[in-house]
Design a protein around this motif. Structure first.
Motif, PDB file in Angstrom:
ATOM      1  N   TYR A 105      12.305   4.014   7.262  1.00  0.00           N
ATOM      2  CA  TYR A 105      12.471   5.289   6.574  1.00  0.00           C
ATOM      3  C   TYR A 105      13.752   5.978   7.034  1.00  0.00           C
ATOM      4  O   TYR A 105      14.439   6.623   6.233  1.00  0.00           O
ATOM      5  CB  TYR A 105      11.279   6.214   6.830  1.00  0.00           C
ATOM      6  CG  TYR A 105       9.971   5.751   6.223  1.00  0.00           C
ATOM      7  CD1 TYR A 105       9.891   4.583   5.468  1.00  0.00           C
ATOM      8  CD2 TYR A 105       8.796   6.477   6.405  1.00  0.00           C
ATOM      9  CE1 TYR A 105       8.690   4.162   4.919  1.00  0.00           C
ATOM     10  CE2 TYR A 105       7.593   6.076   5.845  1.00  0.00           C
ATOM     11  CZ  TYR A 105       7.542   4.913   5.118  1.00  0.00           C
ATOM     12  OH  TYR A 105       6.355   4.503   4.572  1.00  0.00           O
ATOM     13  N   ASN A 168       9.040  -0.184  -2.816  1.00  0.00           N
ATOM     14  CA  ASN A 168       7.885   0.605  -2.374  1.00  0.00           C
ATOM     15  C   ASN A 168       8.164   1.325  -1.055  1.00  0.00           C
ATOM     16  O   ASN A 168       7.719   2.468  -0.855  1.00  0.00           O
ATOM     17  CB  ASN A 168       6.651  -0.295  -2.233  1.00  0.00           C
ATOM     18  CG  ASN A 168       6.053  -0.661  -3.579  1.00  0.00           C
ATOM     19  OD1 ASN A 168       6.215   0.074  -4.557  1.00  0.00           O
ATOM     20  ND2 ASN A 168       5.366  -1.792  -3.634  1.00  0.00           N
ATOM     21  N   LYS A 172       8.020   5.345  -0.583  1.00  0.00           N
ATOM     22  CA  LYS A 172       7.208   5.978   0.463  1.00  0.00           C
ATOM     23  C   LYS A 172       8.078   6.820   1.395  1.00  0.00           C
ATOM     24  O   LYS A 172       7.655   7.882   1.875  1.00  0.00           O
ATOM     25  CB  LYS A 172       6.452   4.904   1.257  1.00  0.00           C
ATOM     26  CG  LYS A 172       5.318   4.257   0.478  1.00  0.00           C
ATOM     27  CD  LYS A 172       4.560   3.266   1.324  1.00  0.00           C
ATOM     28  CE  LYS A 172       3.434   2.596   0.558  1.00  0.00           C
ATOM     29  NZ  LYS A 172       2.441   3.552   0.045  1.00  0.00           N
ATOM     30  N   GLU A 175       8.700  10.073  -0.275  1.00  0.00           N
ATOM     31  CA  GLU A 175       7.507  10.934  -0.169  1.00  0.00           C
ATOM     32  C   GLU A 175       7.425  11.570   1.214  1.00  0.00           C
ATOM     33  O   GLU A 175       7.045  12.742   1.357  1.00  0.00           O
ATOM     34  CB  GLU A 175       6.249  10.114  -0.466  1.00  0.00           C
ATOM     35  CG  GLU A 175       6.130   9.672  -1.922  1.00  0.00           C
ATOM     36  CD  GLU A 175       4.928   8.789  -2.175  1.00  0.00           C
ATOM     37  OE1 GLU A 175       4.181   8.525  -1.205  1.00  0.00           O
ATOM     38  OE2 GLU A 175       4.730   8.358  -3.329  1.00  0.00           O
ATOM     39  N   GLU A 176       7.797  10.799   2.239  1.00  0.00           N
ATOM     40  CA  GLU A 176       7.812  11.329   3.603  1.00  0.00           C
ATOM     41  C   GLU A 176       8.870  12.425   3.737  1.00  0.00           C
ATOM     42  O   GLU A 176       8.633  13.467   4.372  1.00  0.00           O
ATOM     43  CB  GLU A 176       8.100  10.195   4.592  1.00  0.00           C
ATOM     44  CG  GLU A 176       8.065  10.600   6.050  1.00  0.00           C
ATOM     45  CD  GLU A 176       6.652  10.785   6.582  1.00  0.00           C
ATOM     46  OE1 GLU A 176       6.531  11.324   7.696  1.00  0.00           O
ATOM     47  OE2 GLU A 176       5.689  10.398   5.888  1.00  0.00           O
TER      48      GLU A 176
END
Length: 218
Positions: A105, A168, A172, A175-176
């Motif tokens: 991330y 994906n 994600k 979204e974080e």
């Protein structure tokens, strides 16, 4: 006792009941609070209560409430500092509120900053799918490295499933970032706006961002 009362005067504000609980929960979870934060009014409440809140988090949780940016791009956050062993110290925040950003991330965040400019102009909408496509196009030669990082795949051949796994991870990560307050993401349209607090990535990782190609190669 009177000195303590004066330090935490924000507890007597009429709008404390409306905003303090939500604000406290968000800050302890690492969320950055700024003009775009919801509910509307929480940012102005924090601005007004800031001096007392600094004392509150230091006295009760051994944490540092920090402000950065200027004017409309000002943002607030809890500064989790490193201890002598290089580990981030999170004071008296309960374990359930301790969330650490995954390495994959973080790489997505650094690419976000690199692709959309160091100035990070706000009020402009981007799409997550466009971001995914940009990563694929700009880092096509590094696909094996990105697959190892994002899809945990060391194979020579890249399948559609591998590409979906990479996409994906990026979704994600976005979204974080929405939870952290770095972007404002529309979960339905998958459009996002880069928020002022995303500039914190520049403050923390500017030297890494300019070497991101080398980092991904490794």
């Amino acid at each position: 006792m009177m000195d303590d009362y004066l330090k935490y005067e924000f507890l007597t504000y009429p709008d404390t009941k409306e905003y303090f609980g939500l604000l406290d929960y968000a800050l302890k979870n690492g969320t950055h609070i700024q003009r775009q934060s919801r509910p509307k009014g929480m940012f102005q409440y924090l601005r007004k209560a800031y001096p007392g809140l600094v004392e509150y988090y230091k006295d009760f949780f051994d944490l540092t409430l920090t402000v950065a940016g200027q004017g409309e791009e000002q943002f607030y956050f809890i500064e989790f500092e490193k201890d002598p062993n290089g580990r981030y110290f999170r004071g008296n925040v309960p374990l359930n509120n301790r969330c650490y950003l995954k390495d994959a991330y973080l790489i997505v965040g650094l690419l976000l900053v690199q692709f959309y400019g160091l100035e990070l102009t706000t009020e402009y909408k981007y799409s997550v799918e466009g971001f995914i496509r940009l990563i694929h196009e700009e880092y096509e030669e590094y696909q094996p490295q990105l697959l190892r990082l994002f899809a945990k795949n060391d194979n020579e051949f890249v399948t559609d499933a591998d590409q979906n796994a990479v996409a994906n991870v990026i979704r994600k990560a976005m979204e974080e970032f929405d939870q952290l307050g770095w972007v404002e993401l529309n979960r339905e349209t998958q459009e996002f706006e880069i928020l002022p607090s995303c500039k914190r990535l520049l403050l923390l990782y500017e030297d890494v961002i300019v070497r991101i190609d080398e980092l991904i190669k490794r």
